[in-house]
Design a protein around this motif. Structure first.
Motif, mmCIF file in Angstrom:
data_model
loop_
_atom_site.group_PDB
_atom_site.id
_atom_site.type_symbol
_atom_site.label_atom_id
_atom_site.label_comp_id
_atom_site.label_asym_id
_atom_site.label_seq_id
_atom_site.Cartn_x
_atom_site.Cartn_y
_atom_site.Cartn_z
ATOM 1 N N ASN A 1 0.826 -1.202 0.000
ATOM 2 C CA ASN A 1 0.000 0.000 0.000
ATOM 3 C C ASN A 1 0.870 1.266 0.000
ATOM 4 O OD1 ASN A 1 -1.461 2.155 2.056
ATOM 5 N ND2 ASN A 1 -2.899 1.240 0.619
ATOM 6 N N GLY A 2 0.637 2.138 -0.975
ATOM 7 C CA GLY A 2 1.440 3.349 -1.112
ATOM 8 C C GLY A 2 1.366 4.271 0.088
ATOM 9 N N LYS A 3 0.174 4.463 0.645
ATOM 10 C CA LYS A 3 0.019 5.364 1.794
ATOM 11 C C LYS A 3 0.781 4.822 3.000
ATOM 12 C CE LYS A 3 -1.811 8.781 4.230
ATOM 13 N NZ LYS A 3 -3.273 8.895 4.451
ATOM 14 N N HIS B 1 -7.723 6.888 -3.347
ATOM 15 C CA HIS B 1 -6.275 6.691 -3.429
ATOM 16 C C HIS B 1 -5.568 8.024 -3.263
ATOM 17 C CE1 HIS B 1 -2.415 5.112 -4.853
ATOM 18 N NE2 HIS B 1 -2.337 6.212 -5.612
ATOM 19 N N PRO B 2 -4.480 8.091 -2.523
ATOM 20 C CA PRO B 2 -3.872 7.009 -1.753
ATOM 21 C C PRO B 2 -4.376 7.006 -0.309
ATOM 22 C CG PRO B 2 -2.365 8.869 -1.824
ATOM 23 C CD PRO B 2 -3.607 9.286 -2.570
ATOM 24 N N THR B 3 -4.914 5.902 0.139
ATOM 25 C CA THR B 3 -5.365 5.751 1.525
ATOM 26 C C THR B 3 -5.037 4.346 2.016
ATOM 27 O OG1 THR B 3 -7.565 4.917 0.925
ATOM 28 C CG2 THR B 3 -7.332 7.317 1.184
ATOM 29 N N GLU C 1 -7.523 1.399 1.010
ATOM 30 C CA GLU C 1 -7.397 0.588 -0.208
ATOM 31 C C GLU C 1 -7.034 -0.859 0.121
ATOM 32 O OE1 GLU C 1 -5.554 2.847 -3.794
ATOM 33 O OE2 GLU C 1 -4.721 3.774 -1.978
ATOM 34 N N HIS D 1 -10.062 -2.963 0.451
ATOM 35 C CA HIS D 1 -10.586 -3.346 -0.857
ATOM 36 C C HIS D 1 -9.793 -4.523 -1.428
ATOM 37 C CE1 HIS D 1 -11.715 -2.034 -5.204
ATOM 38 N NE2 HIS D 1 -12.667 -2.776 -4.688
ATOM 39 N N GLU D 2 -8.455 -4.404 -1.349
ATOM 40 C CA GLU D 2 -7.587 -5.429 -1.909
ATOM 41 C C GLU D 2 -7.750 -6.767 -1.180
ATOM 42 O OE1 GLU D 2 -5.541 -5.472 -4.475
ATOM 43 O OE2 GLU D 2 -4.862 -3.433 -4.919
ATOM 44 N N HIS E 1 -2.515 -5.538 -6.340
ATOM 45 C CA HIS E 1 -1.193 -5.020 -5.941
ATOM 46 C C HIS E 1 -0.339 -5.995 -5.134
ATOM 47 C CE1 HIS E 1 -3.281 -1.255 -7.069
ATOM 48 N NE2 HIS E 1 -2.071 -0.956 -7.530
#
Length: 473
Positions: free
Chosen positions: A391-393, A452-454, A457, A460-461, A472
């Motif tokens: 996750n980016g966040k 996004h970005p949070t 997410e 969800h994934e 991802h």
């Protein structure tokens, strides 16, 4: 002549004061009785002040690692125990005042003292010396009410031979207001209270050992989530002993030595202080409930799910009415109780949809069935997982360790459990709680758009992973 009310609530904790306010909103003449503090244990000695302490620990942790965020901090970072405690107590004081304001705003009378129920429809209040009465509160006397709601909460469980002494052996009361930070600490019990204090004191620099009777820490949590949390705690330097029992405690001048049995072996651990966090006991005594014939089983007042006891006109909500012993459960139980009294359409709370949160580092949050419980019920399940590393966040926050786990009924697509460990998961869990209450299916969750970005997410994934659609990972 006794002053008469429609409803008297005994106990002004989160369950009690919310019950009283909702009763007043429904048009009942209402009073709430307490002997010590508005807001109860949660606001004054539990949920709220511990979060203030943990916030101080979190900030201290970040200040110790400025380089992780491209920053420099000149000088040595240190802990001012008195200031940390003062801030925590100030937060509680502010919110207790807020409860008083809300009760006054809703025209709920506050009666200050020790309450008992000599007979159905009557509350006897005796003067208390525990704390000064709030301004405008009524005092000792006899009061009558058509409906009496018991919301007296719970207190720390005491084990024989390991009785708290307020100096060397602490309950959460003493652990919240240390005069100085202990250099070493032994924590008995790895439920939410024990782990939160273990996390706080470890972050503040104490050598911490946690002893848990069961084979898993955080026993009510999903085993996979608990195992992840344990690895994180141990990486932080916390020592954890499971399947173990403290059999003896010897007190020194300024330390305690505990004898611990595990795997047929014994060892002794000496620490500055010991925190006993082995559960709680409901406050059912001295109310006169047994004399009235109110049914109590295993220390818990028995109700019908709508707050009603077996004695007409007497109700019970919150901790005193049984687990889960959580403030938010108590609040909702109280609302259901008085709405039932009003004659509104109500139904018992579904306890499977009550979220649980532990505010340690890392945070832990869950709702619904664990994987083990789902399989015990004979359910065929689909399980999804998503790690924080994807996750980016989470990476941007510097919090790449954690896991989101979702459990679905394979036949119906019903979400039956969600479990998380990592940064801010106590704020994320409510998304799954709402989804479960709305009987949302996996298809609807997959088609929902998450910003996004949070961190959300990952929720969800995890759902998509249960159905082989994660992007991802």
């Amino acid at each position: 002549m006794a002053e008469s009310y429609d409803i008297i609530v005994i106990g002004a904790g989160p369950g009690g004061y919310v019950t009283a306010i909702r009763a007043a909103q429904l048009g009942f003449k209402t009073a709430v009785v307490d002997r010590e503090h508005l807001g109860g244990i949660c606001l004054n000695w539990g949920c709220i002040p511990t979060k203030a302490l943990l916030r101080s620990a979190e900030i201290y942790h970040y200040m110790q690692h400025p380089g992780d965020y491209g920053l420099k901090l000149e000088g040595k970072v240190s802990v001012d125990a008195a200031a940390v405690v003062k801030r925590s107590r100030g937060v509680s004081k502010q919110l207790a005042g807020g409860v008083g304001f809300l009760l006054k705003k809703n025209k709920v009378d506050v009666i200050w003292g020790e309450a008992s129920i000599p007979k159905a429809g009557q509350v006897e209040v005796k003067e208390t010396k525990r704390a000064e009465a709030p301004k405008g509160a009524r005092g000792a006397g006899t009061y009558s009410a058509k409906h009496i709601v018991v919301a007296t909460g719970a207190r720390p469980r005491v084990l024989p031979g390991i009785e708290p002494d307020k100096k060397l052996i602490w309950t959460y009361y003493e652990a919240m207001v240390p005069e100085a930070m202990p250099k070493s600490l032994l924590v008995m019990g790895s439920g939410a209270i024990g782990i939160e204090f273990a996390s706080f004191y470890r972050t503040m620099g104490a050598e911490v050992t946690v002893v848990e009777l069961l084979p898993q820490i955080l026993p009510v949590e999903d085993a996979e989530i608990a195992a992840h949390a344990r690895k994180r705690f141990e990486k932080q330097g916390m020592k954890i002993i499971t399947g173990a029992k403290v059999t003896k405690v010897a007190k020194g001048a300024d330390s305690v030595t505990a004898t611990i049995e595990a795997d047929g072996k014994t060892q002794e651990i000496t620490a500055d202080r010991l925190i006993s966090a082995v559960g709680v006991v409901c406050n059912t005594e001295h109310l006169g409930l047994e004399k009235l014939g109110v049914k109590i089983e295993r220390g818990v007042v028995v109700t019908d799910g709508l707050g009603r006891t077996n004695v007409p006109g007497i109700y019970a909500i919150g901790d005193v009415a049984g687990p889960p012993m959580l403030a938010h459960k108590a609040e909702h139980e109280g609302v259901i109780c008085v709405e039932t009294i009003k004659g509104l359409h109500t139904h018992p709370m579904d306890k499977a949809m009550i979220p649980g949160c532990t505010y340690c580092q890392p945070q832990i949050a869950s709702v619904g069935l664990t994987e083990a419980k789902a399989k015990e019920q004979g359910r065929e399940v689909k399980i999804g997982r998503f790690p924080f590393t994807g996750n980016g966040k989470a990476i941007a926050l510097g919090e790449p360790e954690g896991l989101v786990k979702t459990i679905f009924d394979a036949k119906t697509g019903q979400l039956i459990g969600a479990h998380m460990v990592g940064a801010e998961v106590t704020e994320l869990i409510q998304g799954y709680v709402v989804a479960m209450n709305l009987e949302t299916t996996e298809e609807e969750l997959i088609h929902a758009v998450f910003p996004h970005p949070t961190l959300s997410e990952m929720m969800h994934e995890s759902v998509m992973d249960a159905y082989g659609r994660a992007i991802h990972i």
